[in-house]
Design an enzyme around this catalytic site. Structure first.
Site, short mmCIF file in Angstrom:
data_model
loop_
_atom_site.label_atom_id
_atom_site.label_comp_id
_atom_site.label_asym_id
_atom_site.label_seq_id
_atom_site.Cartn_x
_atom_site.Cartn_y
_atom_site.Cartn_z
N HIS A 147 -28.72 -23.58 -40.10
CA HIS A 147 -27.87 -24.23 -39.03
C HIS A 147 -27.45 -25.55 -39.79
O HIS A 147 -27.11 -26.83 -39.24
CB HIS A 147 -28.33 -24.53 -37.98
CG HIS A 147 -29.71 -25.58 -38.18
ND1 HIS A 147 -30.93 -25.23 -37.00
CD2 HIS A 147 -30.16 -26.37 -39.02
CE1 HIS A 147 -31.73 -26.06 -37.43
NE2 HIS A 147 -31.44 -26.94 -38.48
N HIS A 186 -32.63 -32.52 -33.51
CA HIS A 186 -32.97 -33.40 -34.82
C HIS A 186 -33.08 -34.78 -34.35
O HIS A 186 -32.77 -35.77 -35.04
CB HIS A 186 -32.05 -33.00 -35.83
CG HIS A 186 -32.05 -31.79 -36.54
ND1 HIS A 186 -31.46 -30.74 -35.78
CD2 HIS A 186 -32.35 -31.10 -37.69
CE1 HIS A 186 -31.77 -29.46 -36.53
NE2 HIS A 186 -32.31 -29.69 -37.80
#
Ligand code: DHB
Ligand code: FE
Length: 287
Positions: free
Chosen positions: A12, A59
């Site tokens: 990703h 994240h």
């Protein structure tokens, strides 16, 4: 009854999103990488899923380091994307299915997976880049989505074994939902990479290929490794690859490989993609 049509695993990496928004797919650096997704899109067009469960790690866009759930399930009818500082274009919002999410939450908790439920959730590149790679920049996404975030950022982290077990429980949860929905499970992250410290730039091609083989034929090979060993071999952020096991656990013990592709490097990372189906599923798009 809801049923699983198959699973996809993919890296990703944020640079992929930037390359797409700048139309760089045919550039020499990118051409082979993007070529590896054409068979995935053909397969998706054939199986035509109604809903994608995206297993990814946040994240820092939605969860700050103050409060980090190990497993968090989106339970909303819509998910927004937002600027997370990578220079990525913010993409159209994603339609959810809150009723299906609450069913999954109840079933998973009844199976001893004490997940956090989120009625609001910003989805970051771990979710958005795979969506854009698989379905491209459509003004409206052709599938509904349910985000399932696994903490891969703030230690202590869950294990490969637990991710595989989560996938097995997820299958039972999906198959006990009464609505007829075709579901694809997407496990994102990895493969080997380390973005910081003395080993920044670390990539381990042999380990990545072993991981791909293990996800297909022998998940127990990875689940026998502890997180320290995985990080030693695959890098600090390479640990993300254990999320691929959620997808694998949701499939039957024997799987058919529809597609497999690996390209290194993309940005700082070994980039892999897999499409698997249950071995005896006999893809029939009409049912
Ligand atoms: C990169 C890879 C990731 O998985 C990520 O979350 C951020 C950056 C990279 O290779 O640049
Ligand atoms: Fe990541």
């Amino acid at each position: 009854m809801a049923r699983i049509v198959g699973g996809i695993t993919t890296s990703h990496i944020p640079a992929i999103g930037k390359a797409m928004s700048e139309g760089m797919e045919s550039d020499p650096y990118w051409e082979r990488f993007f070529g590896g997704y054409e068979p995935v899109k053909e397969w998706l067009a054939k199986v035509n899923p109604d809903l994608a469960i995206i297993v990814y790690n946040d994240h820092g866009l939605n969860f700050s380091l103050d409060t980090v759930p190990t497993f968090a399930l989106g339970c909303a009818d819509r998910y927004e994307n937002a600027d997370e500082g990578w220079g990525l274009k913010t993409l159209a919002s994603f339609e959810g299915d809150a009723a299906f999410s609450w069913h999954l939450a109840e079933s998973l908790i009844n199976q001893d997976f004490d997940i956090t439920t989120c009625q609001q959730m910003l989805v970051d590149h771990g979710f958005v880049v795979p969506m854009a790679l698989l379905w491209r920049h459509l003004p409206k996404w052709p599938v509904k989505t349910i985000p399932l975030a696994v903490n891969m950022v703030q230690h202590p982290l869950t294990s490969a074994r637990r991710c595989l077990d989560l996938g097995k429980s997820l299958r039972r949860a999906i198959e006990s939902y009464p609505d007829d929905q075709k579901v694809v499970i997407v496990g994102t992250g990895g493969m080997s990479h380390q973005l910081q410290g003395e080993r920044a730039g670390h990539i381990n091609v042999d380990f990545d290929l072993q991981c791909m083989e293990s996800v297909i034929n022998n998940p127990e090979w990875i689940t026998a490794l502890d997180n320290t060993e995985i990080i030693q071999r695959g890098g600090t952020e390479g640990i993300e690859v254990i999320m691929w096991l959620v997808m694998r656990g949701a499939l039957k013990p024997d799987v058919k490989v529809v597609h497999k592709h690996y390209h290194v490097p993309i940005s700082n990372t070994g980039a892999g993609v897999l499409v698997l189906e249950d071995a005896n599923s006999g893809t029939d798009p009409s049912c």
